[in-house]
Design an enzyme around this catalytic site. Structure first.
Site, mmCIF file in Angstrom:
data_model
loop_
_atom_site.group_PDB
_atom_site.id
_atom_site.type_symbol
_atom_site.label_atom_id
_atom_site.label_comp_id
_atom_site.label_asym_id
_atom_site.label_seq_id
_atom_site.Cartn_x
_atom_site.Cartn_y
_atom_site.Cartn_z
ATOM 1 N N LYS A 14 0.963 -1.224 -0.041
ATOM 2 C CA LYS A 14 -0.067 -0.120 -0.244
ATOM 3 C C LYS A 14 1.034 1.164 -0.002
ATOM 4 C CE LYS A 14 -3.622 1.447 2.838
ATOM 5 N NZ LYS A 14 -4.405 1.138 4.088
ATOM 6 N N ARG A 74 -14.773 7.984 16.568
ATOM 7 C CA ARG A 74 -14.780 9.407 16.000
ATOM 8 C C ARG A 74 -16.377 9.919 16.066
ATOM 9 N NH1 ARG A 74 -10.531 8.871 11.597
ATOM 10 N NH2 ARG A 74 -11.192 6.841 11.940
ATOM 11 N N SER A 82 -6.464 10.948 9.100
ATOM 12 C CA SER A 82 -5.228 11.069 8.313
ATOM 13 C C SER A 82 -5.623 11.296 7.067
ATOM 14 C CB SER A 82 -4.436 9.625 8.702
ATOM 15 O OG SER A 82 -4.121 9.419 9.853
HETATM 16 P P1 ADP Z 1 -6.523 2.460 10.760
HETATM 17 O O1 ADP Z 1 -6.076 2.245 9.188
HETATM 18 O O2 ADP Z 1 -6.208 0.972 11.401
HETATM 19 O O3 ADP Z 1 -7.878 2.832 11.117
HETATM 20 P P2 ADP Z 1 -5.683 4.986 11.462
HETATM 21 O O4 ADP Z 1 -4.450 5.328 11.586
HETATM 22 O O5 ADP Z 1 -6.686 5.696 10.507
HETATM 23 O O6 ADP Z 1 -5.593 3.547 11.198
HETATM 24 O O7 ADP Z 1 -6.529 5.142 13.065
HETATM 25 C C1 ADP Z 1 -6.023 4.405 14.286
HETATM 26 C C2 ADP Z 1 -6.961 4.596 15.406
HETATM 27 O O8 ADP Z 1 -6.969 5.923 15.577
HETATM 28 C C3 ADP Z 1 -8.308 4.049 14.889
HETATM 29 O O9 ADP Z 1 -8.869 3.383 16.066
HETATM 30 C C4 ADP Z 1 -9.007 5.381 14.492
HETATM 31 O O10 ADP Z 1 -10.444 5.329 15.187
HETATM 32 C C5 ADP Z 1 -8.536 6.310 15.723
HETATM 33 N N1 ADP Z 1 -8.593 7.800 15.354
HETATM 34 C C6 ADP Z 1 -8.286 8.455 14.077
HETATM 35 N N2 ADP Z 1 -8.341 9.735 14.002
HETATM 36 C C7 ADP Z 1 -8.939 9.773 15.348
HETATM 37 C C8 ADP Z 1 -9.472 11.024 16.132
HETATM 38 N N3 ADP Z 1 -9.239 11.992 15.443
HETATM 39 N N4 ADP Z 1 -9.735 10.939 17.361
HETATM 40 C C9 ADP Z 1 -9.775 9.796 18.152
HETATM 41 N N5 ADP Z 1 -9.520 8.570 17.503
HETATM 42 C C10 ADP Z 1 -8.931 8.585 16.243
#
Ligand code: ADP
Length: 163
Positions: free
Chosen positions: A45, A94, A132
């Site tokens: 990826k 979220r 992200s």
């Molecule tokens: P994945 O691809 O495993 O979802 P991420 O990096 O997108 O990985 O997210 C990792 C974790 O962080 C997930 O549990 C996601 O819900 C949480 N997360 C992402 N952004 C936020 C945020 N703004 N507030 C709280 N939790 C978040």
């Protein structure tokens, strides 16, 4: 008592690590003995930042918490968490829609890793809209992401842009 008692794993892509992620880590670090931020590496990826850069930047962002560490892993998180002797996974929620996917994942991970629990931490309102994906989009279109990510991540992205 096993040495790893109280270790929880916060898995994710963290590409890049945001203030929302940091908020979850800070809160988990107060609740549990040890927190490991585990970066899932998927070589096929193509993301924004390579795994080693993500690891370095997260380490900088969490260095004020002595019970937090950062690692990378490949493959199933359930396997990795079992191997590490973790007592639970941490995931952030979220919005209600997150729960649909997360509940399925939690169930699967529990089945695969002998009853491993997933603990959900609700996003703080000020960070709930940060993801992200949004940060990557803003960055790719030349926008300023400094309000959404820790300073070290912002600096790295600006360096990357200038390169
Ligand atoms: P994945 O691809 O495993 O979802 P991420 O990096 O997108 O990985 O997210 C990792 C974790 O962080 C997930 O549990 C996601 O819900 C949480 N997360 C992402 N952004 C936020 C945020 N703004 N507030 C709280 N939790 C978040």
């Amino acid at each position: 008592m096993p040495e790893s008692r109280g270790l929880v794993i916060f898995p994710g892509s963290f590409d890049p690590f945001t203030l929302g992620h940091l908020d979850i880590v800070e809160r988990a670090a107060k609740l549990f003995e040890r927190v490991e931020v585990a970066i899932g590496v998927n070589e096929s990826k193509k993301g924004l930042l390579p795994a080693d850069a993500r690891k370095r930047l997260i380490s900088t962002a969490v260095r004020h918490m002595e019970n937090v560490s950062v690692a990378t892993f490949e493959g199933l998180v359930s396997k990795y968490a079992s191997a590490r002797g973790a007592v639970a996974l941490i995931r952030g929620l979220r919005q209600p829609g997150d729960f649909e996917y997360e509940a399925r994942m939690a169930h699967a991970n529990g089945r695969l890793a002998g009853g491993l629990d997933t603990v959900f931490v609700a996003a703080s309102p000020e960070f709930a809209l940060i993801s992200s994906t949004v940060v990557r989009d803003i960055y790719r279109w030349g926008g300023d992401v400094s309000a959404f990510v820790p300073p070290a991540v912002h600096e790295e992205l600006e360096k990357l842009r200038a390169a």
